[in-house]
Design a protein around this motif. Structure first.
Motif, PDB file in Angstrom:
ATOM      1  N   ILE A  15       0.843  -1.191   0.000  1.00 11.90           N
ATOM      2  CA  ILE A  15       0.000   0.000   0.000  1.00 11.90           C
ATOM      3  C   ILE A  15       0.882   1.246   0.000  1.00 11.90           C
ATOM      4  O   ILE A  15       1.881   1.312   0.724  1.00 11.90           O
ATOM      5  CB  ILE A  15      -0.926   0.036   1.234  1.00 11.90           C
ATOM      6  N   ALA A  16       0.495   2.218  -0.804  1.00 19.13           N
ATOM      7  CA  ALA A  16       1.133   3.530  -0.773  1.00 19.13           C
ATOM      8  C   ALA A  16       0.163   4.523  -0.166  1.00 19.13           C
ATOM      9  O   ALA A  16      -1.028   4.528  -0.499  1.00 19.13           O
ATOM     10  CB  ALA A  16       1.523   3.980  -2.179  1.00 19.13           C
ATOM     11  N   VAL A  17       0.655   5.356   0.738  1.00 22.57           N
ATOM     12  CA  VAL A  17      -0.153   6.412   1.339  1.00 22.57           C
ATOM     13  C   VAL A  17       0.465   7.751   0.974  1.00 22.57           C
ATOM     14  O   VAL A  17       1.640   8.007   1.267  1.00 22.57           O
ATOM     15  CB  VAL A  17      -0.212   6.276   2.873  1.00 22.57           C
ATOM     16  N   LEU A  18      -0.307   8.595   0.313  1.00 23.21           N
ATOM     17  CA  LEU A  18       0.124   9.962   0.004  1.00 23.21           C
ATOM     18  C   LEU A  18      -0.572  10.892   0.989  1.00 23.21           C
ATOM     19  O   LEU A  18      -1.801  10.931   1.054  1.00 23.21           O
ATOM     20  CB  LEU A  18      -0.243  10.345  -1.431  1.00 23.21           C
ATOM     21  N   ASP A  85      -0.977  -2.490  -4.637  1.00 27.45           N
ATOM     22  CA  ASP A  85      -2.303  -3.095  -4.564  1.00 27.45           C
ATOM     23  C   ASP A  85      -3.351  -2.048  -4.202  1.00 27.45           C
ATOM     24  O   ASP A  85      -4.481  -2.091  -4.682  1.00 27.45           O
ATOM     25  CB  ASP A  85      -2.318  -4.216  -3.519  1.00 27.45           C
ATOM     26  N   VAL A  86      -2.973  -1.134  -3.304  1.00 31.38           N
ATOM     27  CA  VAL A  86      -3.883  -0.083  -2.845  1.00 31.38           C
ATOM     28  C   VAL A  86      -3.114   1.218  -2.735  1.00 31.38           C
ATOM     29  O   VAL A  86      -1.952   1.227  -2.314  1.00 31.38           O
ATOM     30  CB  VAL A  86      -4.493  -0.437  -1.463  1.00 31.38           C
ATOM     31  N   VAL A  87      -3.751   2.308  -3.136  1.00 28.13           N
ATOM     32  CA  VAL A  87      -3.208   3.654  -2.945  1.00 28.13           C
ATOM     33  C   VAL A  87      -4.206   4.434  -2.097  1.00 28.13           C
ATOM     34  O   VAL A  87      -5.390   4.523  -2.447  1.00 28.13           O
ATOM     35  CB  VAL A  87      -2.985   4.383  -4.287  1.00 28.13           C
ATOM     36  N   VAL A  88      -3.746   4.952  -0.957  1.00 31.06           N
ATOM     37  CA  VAL A  88      -4.585   5.771  -0.076  1.00 31.06           C
ATOM     38  C   VAL A  88      -4.200   7.228  -0.250  1.00 31.06           C
ATOM     39  O   VAL A  88      -3.044   7.600  -0.034  1.00 31.06           O
ATOM     40  CB  VAL A  88      -4.412   5.347   1.403  1.00 31.06           C
ATOM     41  N   LEU A  89      -5.151   8.046  -0.670  1.00 32.94           N
ATOM     42  CA  LEU A  89      -4.927   9.475  -0.857  1.00 32.94           C
ATOM     43  C   LEU A  89      -5.437  10.206   0.379  1.00 32.94           C
ATOM     44  O   LEU A  89      -6.637  10.413   0.554  1.00 32.94           O
ATOM     45  CB  LEU A  89      -5.638   9.966  -2.116  1.00 32.94           C
ATOM     46  N   VAL A 115      -6.298  -0.341  -6.243  1.00 32.60           N
ATOM     47  CA  VAL A 115      -7.534   0.215  -5.693  1.00 32.60           C
ATOM     48  C   VAL A 115      -7.183   1.560  -5.065  1.00 32.60           C
ATOM     49  O   VAL A 115      -6.199   1.672  -4.331  1.00 32.60           O
ATOM     50  CB  VAL A 115      -8.129  -0.716  -4.625  1.00 32.60           C
ATOM     51  N   VAL A 116      -7.967   2.589  -5.358  1.00 29.14           N
ATOM     52  CA  VAL A 116      -7.704   3.926  -4.829  1.00 29.14           C
ATOM     53  C   VAL A 116      -8.739   4.245  -3.748  1.00 29.14           C
ATOM     54  O   VAL A 116      -9.949   4.155  -3.980  1.00 29.14           O
ATOM     55  CB  VAL A 116      -7.744   4.994  -5.941  1.00 29.14           C
ATOM     56  N   VAL A 117      -8.232   4.622  -2.578  1.00 29.28           N
ATOM     57  CA  VAL A 117      -9.065   4.885  -1.400  1.00 29.28           C
ATOM     58  C   VAL A 117      -8.797   6.295  -0.905  1.00 29.28           C
ATOM     59  O   VAL A 117      -7.650   6.757  -0.903  1.00 29.28           O
ATOM     60  CB  VAL A 117      -8.740   3.872  -0.271  1.00 29.28           C
ATOM     61  N   THR A 118      -9.854   6.976  -0.479  1.00 27.01           N
ATOM     62  CA  THR A 118      -9.680   8.285   0.141  1.00 27.01           C
ATOM     63  C   THR A 118     -10.760   8.477   1.196  1.00 27.01           C
ATOM     64  O   THR A 118     -11.585   7.603   1.427  1.00 27.01           O
ATOM     65  CB  THR A 118      -9.695   9.419  -0.909  1.00 27.01           C
ATOM     66  N   GLY A 119     -10.736   9.630   1.855  1.00 30.28           N
ATOM     67  CA  GLY A 119     -11.710   9.903   2.899  1.00 30.28           C
ATOM     68  C   GLY A 119     -11.353  11.156   3.659  1.00 30.28           C
ATOM     69  O   GLY A 119     -10.611  12.012   3.152  1.00 30.28           O
ATOM     70  N   TYR A 120     -11.859  11.270   4.875  1.00 27.22           N
ATOM     71  CA  TYR A 120     -11.652  12.455   5.705  1.00 27.22           C
ATOM     72  C   TYR A 120     -10.972  12.074   7.014  1.00 27.22           C
ATOM     73  O   TYR A 120     -11.233  11.014   7.578  1.00 27.22           O
ATOM     74  CB  TYR A 120     -12.985  13.128   6.029  1.00 27.22           C
TER      75      TYR A 120
END
Length: 446
Positions: A15-18, A85-89, A115-120
């Motif tokens: 997983i990558a987290v930006l 596998d997953v990128v969290v923005l 899979v691209v995931v984001t949120g607050y």
């Protein structure tokens, strides 16, 4: 790192987290751990005014296999080459939108993509439509409570956008619940005022809150009053802090009493010794409620959208310093708490599991459709291009000329020089925000 194709069997492995600030790094990294326990985590810090310092990263307490600063175009280039596998923005809305377009362009024609995931990061009490539409296009938009999930879907459905991306979630940093008072009765009853960088904004309002916390300590010498601060002078968080409480405290007549002090550190560790949490509208209130700690959301400055404390209407937590001085201990309404992501029965783990299964199912698909944000040059021609340009991308999500990132490794000397220049620029910016800008405003008021 070698080029690779995301795994399509089993749970996500990488997983990558930006992230663009300390709080968003905390949210993004913990979200990654919740979504894919045991997966390799690579941290990417978006270069800007709020890029967290080493101290702030250490305070978050989340370890990554590797971590480094990038520009938006550098992230797009490397994420397109070294697939995850997953990128969290975990960024502000405009940055998320730019990365969605940039990644869509970088992955165009690829047989598969992450899979691209984001949120607050926390409570969503302002710019609901603006922030949500800037996040649309991600495969998963995490909503921190049943209430948020309903509001998010209503916004997307209201503009005719696909709302299937909205996934109920809980704040990933909510710790274990505490079922009663702390066992350690050798320490004094502890009141923690969780300060916020930008709420309230004015010197008068911030001075009022500080004076009342100090007055509470003087009125109750048997108690300990801790003023929990987010950053040290010169550091920046998600929001700009023009009037740090440290400076206001230094100017108090007589200074702080012996039973009142400023503290830093991980919020969870501070809450471990907290008997009463006091704040205006900090997300720390939700963390406190989840632990079963009495929590007061201050009404001293009114209940106003600008303060964010209107979010707590019906919670049972609204109170003033006068009431707290008199011994009032707020009791949270359990139904309100459950609707807003802090269930009393600990069912938040079930929500984490459901979101984890959804992300794993998406990651296991042979391929995913191209990212398709609601905002396009056709739907927002007067808005989107400027959002993308701020992050070095043209209207198609391609890097602007000269912004594609270095094609070769820089020398160690050049890297050191660039880092020194960035640090100097950040220092000048923070000096301007915290010293020069307030002075200009005061002169303008004369």
């Amino acid at each position: 790192m070698p080029s690779r194709t995301p795994s399509r069997t089993g749970p996500p492995q990488r997983i990558a987290v930006l992230a663009d600030s300390d709080t968003r790094w905390k949210w993004g990294a913990l979200t990654a751990h919740r979504l894919a326990p045991g997966a390799r985590l690579d941290g990417r810090l978006l270069r800007g005014r709020a890029t967290p310092t080493a101290r702030q990263l250490g305070e978050v307490g989340v370890r990554a296999a590797e971590i480094g600063e990038v520009t938006g175009t550098e992230f797009v280039r490397t994420a397109g080459r070294d697939r995850y596998d997953v990128v969290v923005l975990a960024c502000v809305g405009g940055a998320v939108q730019a990365m969605l377009h940039g990644l869509a362009a970088a992955w165009e024609g690829a047989p598969s993509r992450p899979v691209v995931v984001t949120g607050y990061v926390g409570v969503v009490y302002e710019k609901l439509a603006d922030g949500l539409l800037l996040r649309h296009g991600a495969d998963v938009v995490l909503a921190n409570s049943p209430d948020d999930a309903g509001r998010f879907r209503a916004v997307y459905e209201g503009v005719g956008a696909d709302a299937g991306c909205v996934t109920e979630w809980a704040l990933p940093f909510l710790g274990e619940r505490r079922t009663g008072p702390p066992d350690d009765r050798l320490r004094p009853y502890t009141v923690v005022f969780a300060a916020q960088p930008s709420v309230p904004e004015s010197r008068a309002d911030r001075g009022h809150l500080l004076r009342r916390a100090v007055a509470h300590a003087r009125k109750h010498p048997e108690r300990e009053v801790l003023i929990k601060l987010r950053s040290k002078p010169g550091e920046h968080t998600t929001h700009i802090e023009e009037l740090p409480y440290q400076k206001l405290a230094a100017r108090l007549p007589g200074g702080l009493p012996a039973n009142c002090r400023l503290v830093y550190g991980h919020m969870g560790e501070v809450l471990d010794r907290t008997d009463l949490l006091v704040t205006v509208s900090s997300t720390a209130a939700l963390e406190s409620l989840h632990r079963g700690i009495p929590t007061a959301v201050l009404t001293d400055l009114g209940i106003r959208e600008a303060l964010g404390n209107h979010h707590f209407l019906g919670s049972g937590c609204l109170a003033s310093w006068d009431q707290l001085d008199a011994g009032h201990v707020p009791e949270a309404d359990p139904e309100w708490a459950a609707r807003h992501g802090v269930p009393a029965d600990g069912s938040g783990e079930a929500v984490f599991a459901a979101a984890r299964q959804r992300v794993a199912a998406l990651a296991a698909l042979p391929s995913l459709p191209p990212l398709a944000p609601y905002y396009t040059p056709a739907t927002a021609p007067g808005y989107l291009p400027a959002v993308l340009a701020r992050h070095g991308l043209d209207h198609r999500g391609r890097p602007l000329p000269g912004r594609a990132g270095a094609a070769r490794e820089e020398s160690a000397l050049r890297r050191v020089g660039r880092a020194a220049l960035r640090d100097a620029a950040r220092g000048a910016y923070r000096h301007g925000v915290q010293r020069v800008a307030p002075l200009i405003r005061r002169v303008g008021e004369l």
